[in-house]
Scaffold this active site. Sequence first.
Site, PDB file in Angstrom:
ATOM      1  CB  CYS A 243      -5.044   2.663   5.377  1.00  0.00           C
ATOM      2  SG  CYS A 243      -4.379   2.473   3.605  1.00  0.00           S
TER       3      CYS A 243
ATOM      4  CB  CYS B 109      -4.584  -1.024   1.865  1.00  0.00           C
ATOM      5  SG  CYS B 109      -3.779  -1.081   3.351  1.00  0.00           S
TER       6      CYS B 109
ATOM      7  CB  CYS C 230      -0.614   2.098   5.827  1.00  0.00           C
ATOM      8  SG  CYS C 230      -1.409   0.533   5.065  1.00  0.00           S
TER       9      CYS C 230
ATOM     10  CG  ASP D 180      21.296  -2.417 -13.716  1.00  0.00           C
ATOM     11  OD1 ASP D 180      21.409  -3.624 -14.060  1.00  0.00           O
ATOM     12  OD2 ASP D 180      20.677  -2.120 -12.458  1.00  0.00           O
TER      13      ASP D 180
ATOM     14  CB  CYS E  76      -0.828   0.175   1.362  1.00  0.00           C
ATOM     15  SG  CYS E  76      -1.880   1.440   1.474  1.00  0.00           S
TER      16      CYS E  76
END
Length: 410
Positions: free
Chosen positions: A217, A214, A201, A334, A198
Site C-alpha cells: 500500500c 510498505c 494493510c 508480568d 504495516c
Amino acid sequence: MINLPPRARFATAMLRTAATLSRVSGRGDGSVIGGKVGLTIEPRLLTLLAAGRRVALISGTNGKTTTTRFTAAALEVEGPVATNSFGANMPTGHTTALAKNREAVNCALEVDEHYLPLLLAEATPRVIALLNLSRDQLDRAMEVSKLAVKWRDALAAAPDIPVIANADDPWVTWAAGPCQHVTWIAGGQRWQEDSWVCPQCGKHLERFGEFWRCNECELARPTPDWNVDGDQVITPEGENIELDLRLPGQVNRTNAATALAVASTFGIPPALAAPRLTQVKSVAGRYAVVRRDRRRVRLLLSKNPAGWLEAFDMLEPRCPVVLSLNAREVDGYDTSWIYDVDFSPVQGRRVLAIGDRRMDLAVRLQVNGIEFEVVKDISAAIAAVPPGDVEVIANYTAFQDIRAEFDRVN
C-alpha cells in the site's frame, strides 16, 4: 485569570486543599487526590480550566515526561507554564496542573497514551505531539495496534488540530494519517520489534536504514520537517540550532527537537527556546546523580523493552551497571517482557542485579550470556563496586525504591 463559574471555583479550592493535605501528611504531591476531589465536585473542571488557554499535549509510550519538561522549559520564554511534567499524566493530574497555575496561558501536559482521546476532547489543545508507540505492561496494557486505532479514531474526529509526529514510527505515522496539519520529526526508532507489519494493510514493512515503507500500500515514512544531526536540530527553514543538553543520549536530543517544534507552534523561535533546555538537568529523579561513599551514581528509569534499549545507549563506557527489576501493580506483574530486551550492550561490564524480581533478571542475564552478581539492594550494590561512576537502570517502582533509599540516608 480564568473566570470560572461558582461551582468550578469551589471545586478548585477543594482541589487545592486536598492536594495540600496530601503533601503535608507525606502521602504524595497531591496531584491525583486533588484532581479527583475537584472532578467529583465539578466533572467539567478540566474543560473549564483549559478554556481560553494554549494547551500542548505530549503523549507516547516512552519519553513523554522528559519531552513535556523540555516543552515547559521552552514555553517559559513567554512566562509561567502550567504543566504536569513531573508525572500524574491522567485527567486528575491534568486538572491539578491547570488549577495550580491559573495565571499561565501556556500549558504543557504529559498525557498517558490511553487517555489521549479524552484529553483531546476536553482540553481543546493547540497542538499535539505524538512520540512513539510500543509494548508496555503486557498484563494490563492494550496491544500497540489497538492503541494506534484509538489514537487514529480520536484524531480523525478533530483533523484540524496541528500534530507533531514521529516520522520514524510506523504506528504513529498511521495514527496521524487523518490529520490535516502534521509536522514530522525524525524522532528515531531504535526499538522496532513492534512495527514489522504495516498498520494499514498488515503486510510486511521494508526498512532501509531510517527509511521504511510498505510495498503493498502507499504507507511510507514521511519526509521529516525537523531533523537532528549530532548536537544540532535542523528546523524546517534549514536553521541549525545548537543543543547543549544536560540529559544524555540520542533519544533526548530528539525529545528536545520535539519540544522546540511544539514551542514554534506557539510562535517561539527555536533559537530563543533552545537555551532554556539546558536548564533541565533531571526529570522527576530521572538522570539524577547521587554521590555516595566515593561513588557517583546516576539513575536511569526504564519501564519497558524500548526504554531499556535506550538506557543502554546512555551508559558511560566501562563503568559498573546495576539493574533493578520489580513487578508491582504499577510496573505490571508480568516480567516476561525482559526476554524481549537484548542485554548484550552490558557485556564486559560489572553487572549487579537487585530488586524484588532480581532472580528473574538473573535468569534472563544468564540466558543472554552476561556475567552478573545478585545482591540484596542498592546499598549492597554500591558497596560491592570500587569508587567511581556507577550506572543504575531500574523500572518504575524499583526506581522509586532507590530514590527513597537515597533520601533516607541523606
